[in-house]
Design a protein around this motif. Structure first.
Motif, short mmCIF file in Angstrom:
data_model
loop_
_atom_site.label_atom_id
_atom_site.label_comp_id
_atom_site.label_asym_id
_atom_site.label_seq_id
_atom_site.Cartn_x
_atom_site.Cartn_y
_atom_site.Cartn_z
N THR A 58 0.77 -1.23 0.00
CA THR A 58 -0.09 0.01 -0.02
C THR A 58 0.89 1.13 0.05
O THR A 58 2.11 1.35 0.15
CB THR A 58 -0.74 0.11 1.14
OG1 THR A 58 0.01 -0.07 2.44
CG2 THR A 58 -1.88 -0.86 1.27
N VAL A 59 0.62 2.21 -0.60
CA VAL A 59 0.96 3.60 -0.50
C VAL A 59 0.14 4.60 -0.37
O VAL A 59 -1.11 4.52 -0.46
CB VAL A 59 1.85 3.97 -1.96
CG1 VAL A 59 2.78 2.88 -2.37
CG2 VAL A 59 0.61 3.80 -3.30
N LYS A 60 0.55 5.71 0.23
CA LYS A 60 -0.05 6.98 0.44
C LYS A 60 -1.06 7.74 -0.42
O LYS A 60 -1.99 8.17 -0.75
CB LYS A 60 0.42 7.94 1.56
CG LYS A 60 0.92 7.53 2.89
CD LYS A 60 1.52 8.44 3.69
CE LYS A 60 1.99 8.16 5.08
NZ LYS A 60 2.36 6.98 5.42
N SER A 61 -0.02 7.43 -1.67
CA SER A 61 -0.76 8.37 -2.96
C SER A 61 0.10 7.70 -4.10
O SER A 61 1.08 7.14 -4.14
CB SER A 61 -0.52 9.86 -2.85
OG SER A 61 0.91 10.04 -2.72
N ALA A 62 -0.51 7.98 -5.24
CA ALA A 62 0.16 7.85 -6.56
C ALA A 62 1.45 8.20 -6.73
O ALA A 62 2.57 7.79 -6.95
CB ALA A 62 -0.59 8.11 -7.70
N GLU A 63 1.59 9.54 -6.16
CA GLU A 63 2.94 10.45 -6.21
C GLU A 63 3.89 9.90 -5.44
O GLU A 63 5.22 9.53 -5.83
CB GLU A 63 2.63 11.73 -5.73
CG GLU A 63 1.90 12.69 -6.48
CD GLU A 63 0.23 12.60 -6.48
OE1 GLU A 63 -0.27 11.93 -5.46
OE2 GLU A 63 -0.30 12.92 -7.40
N ALA A 64 3.57 9.09 -4.32
CA ALA A 64 4.34 8.24 -3.30
C ALA A 64 4.98 7.14 -4.09
O ALA A 64 6.27 6.91 -4.02
CB ALA A 64 3.81 7.96 -1.96
N ALA A 65 4.00 6.34 -4.62
CA ALA A 65 4.59 5.21 -5.19
C ALA A 65 5.83 5.70 -6.47
O ALA A 65 6.62 4.95 -6.71
CB ALA A 65 3.29 4.53 -6.10
N PHE A 66 5.34 6.54 -7.48
CA PHE A 66 6.04 7.17 -8.35
C PHE A 66 7.36 7.59 -7.85
O PHE A 66 8.65 7.75 -8.61
CB PHE A 66 5.24 8.06 -9.19
CG PHE A 66 4.40 7.44 -10.41
CD1 PHE A 66 4.81 6.64 -11.31
CD2 PHE A 66 3.07 7.93 -10.06
CE1 PHE A 66 4.13 6.23 -12.10
CE2 PHE A 66 2.08 7.37 -10.75
CZ PHE A 66 2.54 6.31 -11.95
N SER A 67 7.49 7.90 -6.49
CA SER A 67 8.76 8.56 -6.09
C SER A 67 9.66 7.42 -5.32
O SER A 67 10.68 7.50 -4.70
CB SER A 67 8.37 9.42 -4.85
OG SER A 67 7.91 10.71 -5.50
N GLY A 68 8.87 6.19 -5.50
CA GLY A 68 9.64 4.95 -4.74
C GLY A 68 9.21 4.60 -3.09
O GLY A 68 9.92 3.88 -2.62
N HIS A 69 8.34 5.17 -2.84
CA HIS A 69 7.82 5.33 -1.42
C HIS A 69 6.69 4.14 -1.13
O HIS A 69 5.63 4.20 -2.03
CB HIS A 69 7.55 6.37 -0.53
CG HIS A 69 8.92 7.54 -0.74
ND1 HIS A 69 9.88 7.42 0.11
CD2 HIS A 69 9.07 8.51 -1.78
CE1 HIS A 69 10.70 8.24 -0.26
NE2 HIS A 69 10.35 8.93 -1.22
N TYR A 70 6.61 3.43 -0.10
CA TYR A 70 5.53 2.77 0.25
C TYR A 70 5.45 2.60 1.73
O TYR A 70 6.27 2.72 2.49
CB TYR A 70 5.43 1.33 -0.46
CG TYR A 70 6.54 0.42 0.25
CD1 TYR A 70 6.11 -0.69 1.01
CD2 TYR A 70 7.86 0.45 -0.24
CE1 TYR A 70 7.01 -1.31 1.61
CE2 TYR A 70 8.61 -0.59 0.19
CZ TYR A 70 8.39 -1.38 1.20
OH TYR A 70 9.31 -2.32 1.68
#
Length: 72
Positions: A58-70
């Protein structure tokens, strides 16, 4: 190889169908019978069911995913 996955997220109701080729995610009507009915029943008890998936986070937002965060 399968390009459609059925997903759900802890704390959220319902199942979703993600068609990776079409780039769509749609709500799945509540299954009344069959294998997905069993999965839905198991999910209601708190079980996690996976088959053929090698990464799911899970990620907080699409932006977080595209930044490599989860959320890990």
């Amino acid at each position: 190889m399968a390009t459609v996955v059925v997903i759900s997220v802890d704390g959220q109701g319902g199942l979703w169908v993600a068609d990776l080729d079409a780039g769509t995610v749609l709500p799945l009507p509540v299954p009344k019978a069959g294998g997905l009915k069993v999965v839905t029943d198991l999910r209601a008890t708190g079980a996690t069911v996976t088959k053929g998936v090698n990464v799911a986070v899970t990620v907080k937002s699409a932006e977080a995913a595209f930044s490599g965060h989860y959320d890990g």
